[in-house]
Design a protein around this motif. Structure first.
Motif, PDB file in Angstrom:
ATOM      1  N   ILE A  82      48.899  40.155  27.468  1.00  0.00           N
ATOM      2  CA  ILE A  82      49.516  39.330  28.513  1.00  0.00           C
ATOM      3  C   ILE A  82      49.251  39.971  29.862  1.00  0.00           C
ATOM      4  CG2 ILE A  82      51.696  38.396  29.397  1.00  0.00           C
ATOM      5  CD1 ILE A  82      52.764  38.440  26.556  1.00  0.00           C
ATOM      6  N   TYR A  83      48.895  39.157  30.832  1.00  0.00           N
ATOM      7  CA  TYR A  83      48.582  39.671  32.168  1.00  0.00           C
ATOM      8  C   TYR A  83      49.865  40.015  32.912  1.00  0.00           C
ATOM      9  CZ  TYR A  83      46.442  40.097  36.793  1.00  0.00           C
ATOM     10  OH  TYR A  83      46.010  40.556  38.008  1.00  0.00           O
ATOM     11  N   ASN A  84      49.944  41.261  33.400  1.00  0.00           N
ATOM     12  CA  ASN A  84      51.082  41.721  34.190  1.00  0.00           C
ATOM     13  C   ASN A  84      50.731  41.609  35.669  1.00  0.00           C
ATOM     14  OD1 ASN A  84      52.991  43.362  35.616  1.00  0.00           O
ATOM     15  ND2 ASN A  84      53.450  44.456  33.712  1.00  0.00           N
ATOM     16  N   SER A  87      51.256  45.071  37.794  1.00  0.00           N
ATOM     17  CA  SER A  87      50.237  46.103  37.613  1.00  0.00           C
ATOM     18  C   SER A  87      48.828  45.535  37.737  1.00  0.00           C
ATOM     19  CB  SER A  87      50.397  46.773  36.248  1.00  0.00           C
ATOM     20  OG  SER A  87      50.174  45.834  35.202  1.00  0.00           O
ATOM     21  N   MET A  88      48.731  44.202  37.727  1.00  0.00           N
ATOM     22  CA  MET A  88      47.444  43.503  37.792  1.00  0.00           C
ATOM     23  C   MET A  88      46.527  43.932  36.640  1.00  0.00           C
ATOM     24  SD  MET A  88      46.753  43.453  41.933  1.00  0.00           S
ATOM     25  CE  MET A  88      45.430  42.249  41.767  1.00  0.00           C
ATOM     26  N   GLU A  89      47.130  44.156  35.482  1.00  0.00           N
ATOM     27  CA  GLU A  89      46.389  44.531  34.282  1.00  0.00           C
ATOM     28  C   GLU A  89      46.947  43.772  33.078  1.00  0.00           C
ATOM     29  OE1 GLU A  89      46.768  48.698  33.859  1.00  0.00           O
ATOM     30  OE2 GLU A  89      45.235  49.205  35.346  1.00  0.00           O
ATOM     31  N   PHE A  90      46.116  43.697  32.044  1.00  0.00           N
ATOM     32  CA  PHE A  90      46.577  43.084  30.816  1.00  0.00           C
ATOM     33  C   PHE A  90      47.331  44.129  29.983  1.00  0.00           C
ATOM     34  CE2 PHE A  90      43.390  39.918  31.870  1.00  0.00           C
ATOM     35  CZ  PHE A  90      43.987  38.736  31.427  1.00  0.00           C
ATOM     36  N   GLU A  91      48.449  43.711  29.404  1.00  0.00           N
ATOM     37  CA  GLU A  91      49.237  44.583  28.548  1.00  0.00           C
ATOM     38  C   GLU A  91      49.282  43.985  27.150  1.00  0.00           C
ATOM     39  OE1 GLU A  91      53.088  45.050  30.224  1.00  0.00           O
ATOM     40  OE2 GLU A  91      52.398  46.246  31.946  1.00  0.00           O
TER      41      GLU A  91
END
Length: 320
Positions: A82-84, A87-91
Motif C-alpha cells: 500500500i502506498y504511504n 513516506s511516499m513509499e510503498f509499505e
C-alpha cells in the motif's frame, strides 16, 4: 521431555477434542515433524477444522484460519503493498499467511489462481513482493482441508499444489461408541476451550531436526525409488509421482521411525505410508478410470510387485 514423550502428550491432548481418532492424529503429527504440509480430505462435519485448532493450541503456535471462497484473492492470503503518502513509499501489509500454523479451510472452494498463490510459500517458506523477500517464521505448517471434488462448488487442486502436500489424511466418520462418547462430552462442555499447551515451537524444531538424522540405508532408498518408478510406468496412471514425492515418502518414513522409537528406518516404515503420501499425487489414466480403479487400489497393486528389502535391524542401527 524426550521427543517421543512430547508427541504422545500432543496426541493425548488432541484426542480430548477429536474422540477415537488417534491413528489419524498420528498421521498428521508425522507430517508436522517431517517438516511438511498436510492435506485433510473428507466430507463436512467430521472435525477437520476442530482438529487443526486443537493442534495449534497444543503446540502454542501462532495460528490463522483462512476461509477459502470463490472470490478470495492472492493478496487476501499473502498481503499487499500500500502506498504511504507521508513516506511516499510503498509499505507491505502482511497477510494472514504470516503465522506458524495456517488452516486453509476448504482450499478447493477457491479458484486455481488463488490456490497457486501458496506454491512459493509452501516450498520456500517465503513471500516475494516486488524486489523484497519476506521469510516466514519456523515452524511453518499449512494444514489444508478439502471436501471431495464431487461436492458442489469445488475445484480440483492443481497437480503442482497437490505435490507440495507431504501427506494426505482422511478423518472419516467415528465409530458408533466414539460418536456416543462425543455426544456425552460435548453436551456438557466445550473441550476445545480447555486445551492447554503441551509443547512449543522450539520443541517441534528440535524434533524435526532429530527426524532428519534418522538413518536410512541404501536398500530403503532403492525401495522408495523403485516404487516411484513403478508409478511412472503403469498403464493405470497418466502422471506418476515426482522426485519430491519420493523425498516426502522418505521423510514420513523417518518420522514414523522416530515415533516408533527407532534411530533407523525399516521397510515397514515405508510400506505403511505409501498410500497416504502418494495417493493424492498420481493421476489415473482413462484405462484406470474405465476399470473403476482408485489411486489407493493402483498403489496397492504396485506394492505387491515391488520386492521388499530384507535386512536385519542391526544393519540399520548405527547407534550400536
Amino acid at each position: 521431555m524426550m521427543g517421543n514423550e512430547v508427541i504422545k502428550e500432543i496426541v493425548y491432548n488432541v484426542s480430548k477434542v477429536i474422540i477415537g481418532k488417534e491413528f489419524e492424529i498420528y498421521n498428521i503429527i508425522k507430517g508436522i515433524i517431517a517438516n511438511g504440509h498436510i492435506l485433510i480430505e473428507d466430507v463436512p462435519g467430521v472435525g477437520k477444522t476442530t482438529l487443526v485448532k486443537a493442534l495449534a493450541k497444543s503446540l502454542n503456535l501462532s495460528y490463522k484460519r483462512i476461509q477459502f471462497t470463490p472470490d478470495l484473492l492472492p493478496s487476501d492470503i499473502l498481503g499487499i503493498s500500500i502506498y504511504n503518502q507521508k513516506s511516499m513509499e510503498f509499505e507491505f501489509k502482511k497477510g494472514p499467511i504470516f503465522s506458524n500454523i495456517i488452516l486453509a479451510d476448504e482450499i478447493n472452494r477457491t479458484s486455481p489462481k488463488t490456490q497457486s498463490s501458496l506454491l512459493e510459500v509452501m516450498e520456500e517458506r517465503q513471500i516475494t513482493e516486488g524486489n523484497d523477500t519476506y521469510r516466514l517464521e519456523e515452524p511453518f505448517i499449512v494444514m489444508a482441508t478439502q471436501n471431495p471434488i464431487d461436492y458442489e462448488g469445488t475445484f480440483v487442486l492443481p497437480e503442482a499444489q497437490l505435490d507440495r502436500f507431504m501427506i494426505k489424511v482422511k478423518i472419516g466418520y467415528p465409530e458408533k461408541k466414539f460418536e456416543k462418547e462425543m455426544l456425552n462430552i460435548y453436551s456438557k462442555d466445550e473441550p476445545l476451550d480447555k486445551i492447554k499447551s503441551v509443547a512449543s515451537g522450539e520443541d517441534i524444531l528440535k524434533i524435526q531436526n532429530s527426524v532428519r538424522k534418522i538413518y536410512v540405508s541404501e536398500e530403503i532408498n532403492s525401495y522408495i525409488v523403485n516404487i516411484a518408478e513403478a508409478t511412472r510406468n503403469n498403464k493405470n496412471i497418466t502422471l506418476g509421482v515426482s522426485p519430491r514425492a519420493s523425498l516426502a515418502l522418505l521423510r514420513i518414513a523417518q518420522a514414523w521411525a522416530f515415533i516408533s522409537g527407532r534411530s533407523y528406518v525399516i521397510p515397514e516404515d515405508v510400506k505403511e505410508n505409501i498410500i497416504s503420501v502418494l495417493s493424492h499425487r498420481i493421476i489415473l489414466s482413462s484405462y484406470g478410470r474405465v476399470n473403476n480403479l482408485t489411486s489407493e487400489e493402483v498403489l496397492k497393486d504396485i506394492m505387491k510387485l515391488i520386492p521388499v528389502p530384507r535386512v536385519k535391524d542391526e544393519k540399520y542401527d548405527k547407534s550400536k
